[in-house]
Design an enzyme around this catalytic site. Structure first.
Site, PDB file in Angstrom:
ATOM      1  N   GLU A 236       0.877  -1.176   0.000  1.00  0.00           N
ATOM      2  CA  GLU A 236       0.000   0.000   0.000  1.00  0.00           C
ATOM      3  C   GLU A 236       0.908   1.217   0.000  1.00  0.00           C
ATOM      4  O   GLU A 236       1.366   1.669   1.050  1.00  0.00           O
ATOM      5  CB  GLU A 236      -0.900  -0.025   1.248  1.00  0.00           C
ATOM      6  CG  GLU A 236      -1.934  -1.130   1.256  1.00  0.00           C
ATOM      7  CD  GLU A 236      -3.113  -0.843   0.321  1.00  0.00           C
ATOM      8  OE1 GLU A 236      -3.322   0.329  -0.054  1.00  0.00           O
ATOM      9  OE2 GLU A 236      -3.820  -1.801  -0.043  1.00  0.00           O
ATOM     10  N   CYS A 270      -2.336   9.408   2.232  1.00  0.00           N
ATOM     11  CA  CYS A 270      -1.815   8.847   0.974  1.00  0.00           C
ATOM     12  C   CYS A 270      -2.726   9.144  -0.215  1.00  0.00           C
ATOM     13  O   CYS A 270      -2.260   9.168  -1.353  1.00  0.00           O
ATOM     14  CB  CYS A 270      -1.619   7.349   1.124  1.00  0.00           C
ATOM     15  SG  CYS A 270      -3.087   6.530   1.743  1.00  0.00           S
TER      16      CYS A 270
HETATM   17  P1  NAD Z   1       8.273   4.629   5.342  1.00  0.00           P
HETATM   18  O1  NAD Z   1       8.058   3.930   4.054  1.00  0.00           O
HETATM   19  O2  NAD Z   1       9.528   5.402   5.545  1.00  0.00           O
HETATM   20  O3  NAD Z   1       8.135   3.681   6.583  1.00  0.00           O
HETATM   21  C1  NAD Z   1       7.137   2.709   6.635  1.00  0.00           C
HETATM   22  C2  NAD Z   1       7.658   1.540   7.448  1.00  0.00           C
HETATM   23  O4  NAD Z   1       8.841   1.023   6.878  1.00  0.00           O
HETATM   24  C3  NAD Z   1       7.981   1.847   8.895  1.00  0.00           C
HETATM   25  O5  NAD Z   1       7.376   0.854   9.697  1.00  0.00           O
HETATM   26  C4  NAD Z   1       9.474   1.767   8.989  1.00  0.00           C
HETATM   27  O6  NAD Z   1       9.928   1.253  10.199  1.00  0.00           O
HETATM   28  C5  NAD Z   1       9.853   0.855   7.856  1.00  0.00           C
HETATM   29  N1  NAD Z   1      11.152   1.236   7.269  1.00  0.00           N
HETATM   30  C6  NAD Z   1      11.628   2.485   7.052  1.00  0.00           C
HETATM   31  N2  NAD Z   1      12.824   2.427   6.420  1.00  0.00           N
HETATM   32  C7  NAD Z   1      13.112   1.116   6.236  1.00  0.00           C
HETATM   33  C8  NAD Z   1      14.215   0.423   5.642  1.00  0.00           C
HETATM   34  N3  NAD Z   1      15.241   1.067   5.082  1.00  0.00           N
HETATM   35  N4  NAD Z   1      14.164  -0.920   5.616  1.00  0.00           N
HETATM   36  C9  NAD Z   1      13.116  -1.593   6.144  1.00  0.00           C
HETATM   37  N5  NAD Z   1      12.048  -0.967   6.717  1.00  0.00           N
HETATM   38  C10 NAD Z   1      12.045   0.352   6.772  1.00  0.00           C
HETATM   39  O7  NAD Z   1       7.050   5.560   5.511  1.00  0.00           O
HETATM   40  P2  NAD Z   1       6.927   6.889   4.765  1.00  0.00           P
HETATM   41  O8  NAD Z   1       7.524   6.816   3.402  1.00  0.00           O
HETATM   42  O9  NAD Z   1       7.374   8.022   5.598  1.00  0.00           O
HETATM   43  O10 NAD Z   1       5.345   6.939   4.635  1.00  0.00           O
HETATM   44  C11 NAD Z   1       4.773   7.803   3.784  1.00  0.00           C
HETATM   45  C12 NAD Z   1       4.421   7.116   2.496  1.00  0.00           C
HETATM   46  O11 NAD Z   1       3.493   6.096   2.772  1.00  0.00           O
HETATM   47  C13 NAD Z   1       3.784   8.013   1.485  1.00  0.00           C
HETATM   48  O12 NAD Z   1       4.304   7.722   0.228  1.00  0.00           O
HETATM   49  C14 NAD Z   1       2.322   7.631   1.533  1.00  0.00           C
HETATM   50  O13 NAD Z   1       1.632   7.904   0.361  1.00  0.00           O
HETATM   51  C15 NAD Z   1       2.416   6.177   1.839  1.00  0.00           C
HETATM   52  N6  NAD Z   1       1.198   5.696   2.484  1.00  0.00           N
HETATM   53  C16 NAD Z   1       0.400   4.840   1.786  1.00  0.00           C
HETATM   54  C17 NAD Z   1      -0.780   4.411   2.349  1.00  0.00           C
HETATM   55  C18 NAD Z   1      -1.703   3.477   1.634  1.00  0.00           C
HETATM   56  O14 NAD Z   1      -2.630   2.984   2.265  1.00  0.00           O
HETATM   57  N7  NAD Z   1      -1.512   3.207   0.357  1.00  0.00           N
HETATM   58  C19 NAD Z   1      -1.131   4.839   3.614  1.00  0.00           C
HETATM   59  C20 NAD Z   1      -0.280   5.687   4.288  1.00  0.00           C
HETATM   60  C21 NAD Z   1       0.901   6.108   3.721  1.00  0.00           C
END
Ligand code: NAD
Length: 483
Positions: A236, A270
């Protein structure tokens, strides 16, 4: 343990190597916990209808009894108002529970299908079977709902799960870790808190399903790790969700709904509109109405309005501030990095190549570009990566159908923003760079299941045609059955 960090230059995201130097596997500290979950899954405990319903009921009780705690946690993390927290973090989940509770028996029932003459006599059906032990990685923007909603799907499907809330929403993560074990079956569900390091360790282990919500770059890391075990994934993700407004649109209602969908949770949604493309003839009227609607909803001083929250952290605030450099900011632009505050901000006519038009904004900044025709708008959207959501505001039915037919996006909404989220009949998910797989309602259930095909035959009526020796008569007769 040689958990040497390396730089993945393709996505500018640090990934952790899975190798080990001293015989201990990276991720080993969680391995025994996941093994225990697998033993529980294999015992069949989680497969019964009664167990699943009991877990859903326990989740309902948790959310009702601790609504105030959830509201307080998301307020500490994101400054979210009580009302917003109630409907976006709690009510959506409760309604999902109500749907799953009401429909679970039907969803679990084998779906009968017809059988061909070649297999006569037989009966055939499809059973939705739980995949096994799932890993659910949550996001920080709706930190309670986006962690709990996939869990509801896992419960309904009869899976065990490791739940990893987002470390960026610290208070909600701690609350989830504290509350879940008090309510749901701790044999089947464990919460592991942590960030990149812990997630990387978990990703080395074999799961039967990974459900990840977050950004595209980490999405690639998740998918790559999943491929090591051929684990199916739901991703997602996000992207730049466009919002198109043509000259036939009801400008007042469009502006009102766009202001709501964009500035709720400060654009950290998102499916928030990332940018607006507006037809030239209504540009001024639209911008004027949009400013009016922002002020109706948040007042002239959003900083002191408790309905207007905060950016998750100062790093993201800094990132957002960077988008405004050398842009035509026609409204807002008030930034206080220390207070993690950015006011609702409108940017006019950014260049298509600018950073603000290339990266997902994920904050309260709305770029507006003028277009001369509706087809130019569609072409603009289609020339870019497929978004998670795409919006069009128009009374022109031909434009509505062109938009629906020509735009590739996970979710499309005509004349509103985000409202498809409340319809349990619609799957929610992306396409291409905005993700794969979907959930919500029955799709939450199916995303944690696989379809097991079952054909039952009897010992009656043996048809010898398929057995050797293959005579020309048999071949001729067989061709009558199999075409
Ligand atoms: P992220 O992708 O940085 O982090 C999400 C998760 O990944 C966290 O639990 C984190 O601990 C883990 N993580 C972070 N870096 C990592 C790595 N290098 N290796 C392994 N795991 C790691 O989150 P973000 O990018 O700040 O979130 C925002 C994004 O999420 C936006 O692009 C948004 O559109 C998207 N989003 C999508 C939805 C959906 O339902 N489609 C909902 C909310 C947010």
């Amino acid at each position: 343990m040689s958990d040497k960090a390396v730089q993945d230059t393709s996505c500018d995201t640090t990934v952790v190597e899975f190798s080990s130097a001293n015989g201990h596997q990276f991720g080993e500290q969680y391995a025994s916990q996941v093994d225990e979950l697998r033993t529980v899954f294999q015992s069949g405990k989680t497969k019964s209808y009664a167990w699943r319903i009991a877990q859903l009921d326990a989740m309902k009780k948790l959310m009702q009894k601790h609504a105030a705690d959830i509201q307080a946690a998301v307020n500490l993390d994101l400054g979210k108002s009580k009302t917003e927290a109630k409907f976006a973090e709690i009510a959506l989940g409760l309604s999902e529970i109500a749907y799953l509770r009401k429909n679970l028996k039907r969803l679990m029932k084998p779906q009968k299908v017809s059988s061909p003459l070649a297999a006569f006599p037989s009966s055939s059906y499809i059973k939705y079977e739980p995949l096994g032990v799932a890993l659910i990685i949550g996001a920080w923007n709706y930190p309670f709902h986006l962690t709990i909603a996939p869990l509801l799907g896992a419960i309904a499907a009869g899976c065990c799960a490791v739940i990893k809330p987002s470390e960026l929403a610290t208070n909600t993560s701690q609350l989830i870790a504290k509350l879940l074990p008090e309510y749901i079956d701790t044999d089947a569900f464990i919460v592991i808190e942590g960030g990149k390091e812990e997630t990387s360790q978990l990703l080395t282990l074999k799961f039967d399903k990974i459900f990840y919500t977050g950004g595209e770059q980490v999405g690639k890391i998740v998918m790559s790790a999943a491929s090591r075990h051929l684990t199916p994934v739901t991703l997602e993700l996000g992207g730049k969700s466009p919002c198109l407004v043509d000259s036939s649109a009801d400008i007042k209602t469009s502006a009102k709904r766009i202001a709501w969908g964009k500035f709720i949770n400060l654009g950290q949604t998102c499916i928030a509109p990332d940018y607006v493309l507006v037809e030239a003839s209504v540009k001024d009227a639209f911008v004027e109405e949009l400013i009016k609607q922002i002020e109706v909803q948040y007042g002239k001083q959003p900083k002191t309005n408790s309905d207007y929250g905060r950016i998750i952290n100062s790093r993201h605030c800094q990132r957002l501030a960077g988008y405004l450099v050398e842009q035509d900011v026609i409204y807002g632009g008030d930034i206080d990095i220390q207070a993690k505050y950015i006011s609702p901000t409108l940017v006019m006519e950014p260049s298509s190549q600018s950073q603000i038009m290339s990266e997902e904004i994920f904050g309260p900044i709305l770029p507006i570009k003028t277009m001369s025709s509706t087809q130019e708008m569609i072409d603009f959207v289609e020339a870019r990566p497929h978004p998670l959501a795409a919006y069009v505001f128009t009374k022109d039915t031909a434009f509505q159908s062109n938009f629906e037919n020509q735009v590739t996006a996970g979710n499309i909404c005509v004349n509103d923003i985000s409202m498809f989220m409340v319809n349990h009949q619609l799957p929610f998910g992306g396409v291409g760079t905005s993700g794969m797989g979907g959930y919500n309602g029955k799709y939450s259930f199916t995303s944690f299941c696989y379809e097991k095909s079952v054909m039952k035959r009897s010992f009656r009526l043996e048809n010898n045609l398929r057995y050797a020796p293959y005579t020309s008569f048999k071949t001729w007769l067989m061709s009558k059955f199999i075409r």
